[in-house]
Write a protein that holds these residues in place. Structure first.
Motif, PDB file in Angstrom:
ATOM      1  N   LYS A   9       0.806  -1.211   0.000  1.00  0.00           N
ATOM      2  CA  LYS A   9       0.000   0.000   0.000  1.00  0.00           C
ATOM      3  C   LYS A   9       0.846   1.271   0.000  1.00  0.00           C
ATOM      4  N   LEU A  10       2.105   1.135   0.324  1.00  0.00           N
ATOM      5  CA  LEU A  10       2.981   2.294   0.362  1.00  0.00           C
ATOM      6  C   LEU A  10       3.500   2.597  -1.037  1.00  0.00           C
ATOM      7  N   SER A  11       3.747   3.871  -1.319  1.00  0.00           N
ATOM      8  CA  SER A  11       4.375   4.241  -2.574  1.00  0.00           C
ATOM      9  C   SER A  11       5.834   3.795  -2.543  1.00  0.00           C
ATOM     10  N   ALA A  12       6.456   3.775  -3.719  1.00  0.00           N
ATOM     11  CA  ALA A  12       7.866   3.396  -3.785  1.00  0.00           C
ATOM     12  C   ALA A  12       8.706   4.339  -2.930  1.00  0.00           C
ATOM     13  N   GLN A  13       8.398   5.628  -2.966  1.00  0.00           N
ATOM     14  CA  GLN A  13       9.151   6.592  -2.162  1.00  0.00           C
ATOM     15  C   GLN A  13       9.014   6.297  -0.680  1.00  0.00           C
ATOM     16  N   GLU A  14       7.788   5.992  -0.249  1.00  0.00           N
ATOM     17  CA  GLU A  14       7.555   5.703   1.171  1.00  0.00           C
ATOM     18  C   GLU A  14       8.242   4.409   1.590  1.00  0.00           C
ATOM     19  N   GLN A  15       8.205   3.408   0.722  1.00  0.00           N
ATOM     20  CA  GLN A  15       8.876   2.140   1.042  1.00  0.00           C
ATOM     21  C   GLN A  15      10.387   2.342   1.186  1.00  0.00           C
ATOM     22  N   ASP A 139      10.902   8.295 -12.876  1.00  0.00           N
ATOM     23  CA  ASP A 139      10.695   6.894 -12.490  1.00  0.00           C
ATOM     24  C   ASP A 139      11.734   6.419 -11.472  1.00  0.00           C
ATOM     25  N   TYR A 141      12.327   6.546  -8.170  1.00  0.00           N
ATOM     26  CA  TYR A 141      11.949   5.793  -6.964  1.00  0.00           C
ATOM     27  C   TYR A 141      11.454   4.396  -7.321  1.00  0.00           C
ATOM     28  N   GLU A 142      10.648   4.293  -8.378  1.00  0.00           N
ATOM     29  CA  GLU A 142      10.135   2.985  -8.784  1.00  0.00           C
ATOM     30  C   GLU A 142      11.273   2.067  -9.234  1.00  0.00           C
ATOM     31  N   SER A 145      13.231   1.003  -6.189  1.00  0.00           N
ATOM     32  CA  SER A 145      12.428   0.061  -5.406  1.00  0.00           C
ATOM     33  C   SER A 145      12.496  -1.344  -5.986  1.00  0.00           C
TER      34      SER A 145
END
Length: 467
Positions: A9-15, A139, A141-142, A145
């Motif tokens: 549920k977290l965004s890539a940045q948050e993860q 892209d 952060y993605e 990740s």
């Protein structure tokens, strides 16, 4: 950064931020990144944006490869030696990766945008985890990740580009001078240049966003703003209008810009420079060659006479107006007589400095297909001849400033060592003078007393005996 979480549920940045916090808790320090940018000021600016993105997810920074958890080389593709340096540095990281399997190694920028380079890295440098081009920053952060959590190698050479992302915050390396891109890409397609293929077509930032950024930098204490573009004269919203608007911003600072294409440089540009007190009395105007035939083969779209018109107009308004330039030596098919025409241009213009390079073949450009029967040794001799010519010109031409007081922005220790400072004047001339390190980053009035073939030597006005 060993993966142990995967919160969908977290965004890539948050993860990634959560992962960095976890790393810091167990390792006792933030994960460290090394970002090294090769090439032009635009690349430096892009590297600072990467640092801003990494800082936002909990990274700190190091300049030592052995300390880093993440290493990214931000690359240049303009000349072959720049690519060779990158591959050399990559080769040196192989043993480090063997010792630190969790180390993430990445390549980005102009060189990484080229598909043949990406394929070479994919096949021959299997320890490289991330390769992405100039359009993939959004892209980031993605991509990171996928490497951290899915243990994938990621290659992104997307050529899609749209609106400029104004949300990327730069973590700047310099506290005195700041690079501010006003546009990206290039429409000129000079036959020797790879830039339009790796940076795309021209896109301009909105003037209000540029002015907002400059105001913020001035408020933070920056003293020199460098406006960047492959051809600033093509700025969609009017470059001279932008210069005048920047000049109206309150504060003690000065403005440079790079680069101006001679085919678009106008009398209006010269008038704007001379009428705006914060715009430096200097123009970097790349001539590239002194032969009209070679200029046509380069697709430069001006003649030497046309180039000299802007020089002559500037000098008619301000005889000491400062010019610098770029010159390519040994373009395919260039004769020695045509090379000598370039030396003649140096004598006529009286540049304060030149940036000269031997022609570098770039795969994918029209010039790469041209027959080239000039040996590398011969090109090297021509380059040396050109440099010697410029030294003679500079030694004499810089003498025009001797006895005059210049406003200088010192940026560090001078060549003579302790007690000496170096900086540039508003005319973009290197000036060395004696002074305390506390003067670094502050404008200083310096009387030029000696001209050398690369700089002026001066004395602070306060240190000149009175009477």
């Amino acid at each position: 950064m060993t993966a142990s979480i995967n919160e969908g549920k977290l965004s890539a940045q948050e993860q990634l931020y959560t992962k960095a916090l976890e790393y810091e808790r167990f390792e006792g320090h933030k994960p460290l990144a090394l970002i090294h940018s090769f090439g032009c000021q635009q690349n430096v600016s892009d590297g600072e944006k990467l640092k801003g993105m990494l800082s936002a997810i909990g990274f700190a920074f190091t300049d030592k490869t052995e300390e880093a958890e993440l290493i990214i080389y931000n690359t240049c593709a303009v000349r072959e030696n720049a690519e060779d340096r990158v591959f050399g540095n990559l080769g040196q990281l192989k043993k480090l990766k063997e010792k630190k399997p969790e180390l993430i190694i990445g390549i980005c920028g102009c060189m990484a945008q080229q598909k043949h380079v990406a394929e070479k890295i994919k096949e021959s440098y299997r320890y490289v985890d991330l390769v992405f081009g100039t359009f993939a920053y959004g892209d980031f952060y993605e991509m990171l990740s996928e490497i951290v959590f899915d243990h994938k190698r990621v290659f992104n050479q997307s050529d899609r580009y749209g609106d400029i992302n104004e949300d990327l915050v730069q973590l700047r390396d310099d506290k005195i001078k700041a690079f501010v891109p006003i546009m990206y890409g290039c429409n000129n397609f000079c036959t020797y240049c790879i830039v339009p293929y790796v940076r795309g077509r021209e896109r301009s930032r909105k003037p209000e966003r540029v002015l907002e950024e400059v105001r913020g930098l001035v408020t933070q204490g920056y003293k020199e703003i460098m406006l960047l573009g492959q051809n600033v004269n093509s700025y969609s919203y009017g470059f001279t209008e932008l210069l005048r608007a920047v000049n109206e911003i309150e504060g003690d600072f000065r403005v440079h810009f790079m680069s101006s294409h001679p085919k678009d440089a106008s009398r209006e540009l010269i008038d704007t420079i001379l009428e705006c007190d914060k715009i430096c009395t200097h123009l970097h105007l790349p001539v590239q060659a002194g032969s009209d035939r070679i200029l046509k083969a380069m697709n430069r779209r001006y003649t030497v006479d046309k180039y000299m018109e802007i020089i002559d107009y500037a000098r008619s308004k301000a005889p000491d107006f400062s010019f610098t330039t770029d010159i390519i030596v040994g373009f395919p098919g260039e004769s020695y007589e045509e090379f000598c025409m370039t030396k003649d241009v140096i004598k006529k213009v009286k540049y304060d400095n030149i940036y000269s390079f031997v022609y570098s073949r770039r795969s994918g450009t029209p010039a790469a297909k041209l027959p080239d029967d000039i040996s590398d040794k011969q090109k090297g001799l021509w380059l040396r001849e050109l440099i010697l010519e410029q030294r003679e010109v500079t030694s004499e031409w810089l003498g025009r400033f001797v006895g005059r007081t210049l406003r200088v922005l010192p940026t560090g220790e001078g060549r003579k060592g302790e007690g000496w400072l170096t900086g540039k004047s508003d005319e973009d001339i290197i000036v060395e003078f004696q002074g305390d390190k506390s003067l670094v980053g502050n404008f200083v009035s310096v009387r030029a007393v000696k001209a050398m073939n690369w700089a002026l030597e001066g004395i602070r006005e306060e240190d000149i005996p009175q009477g």
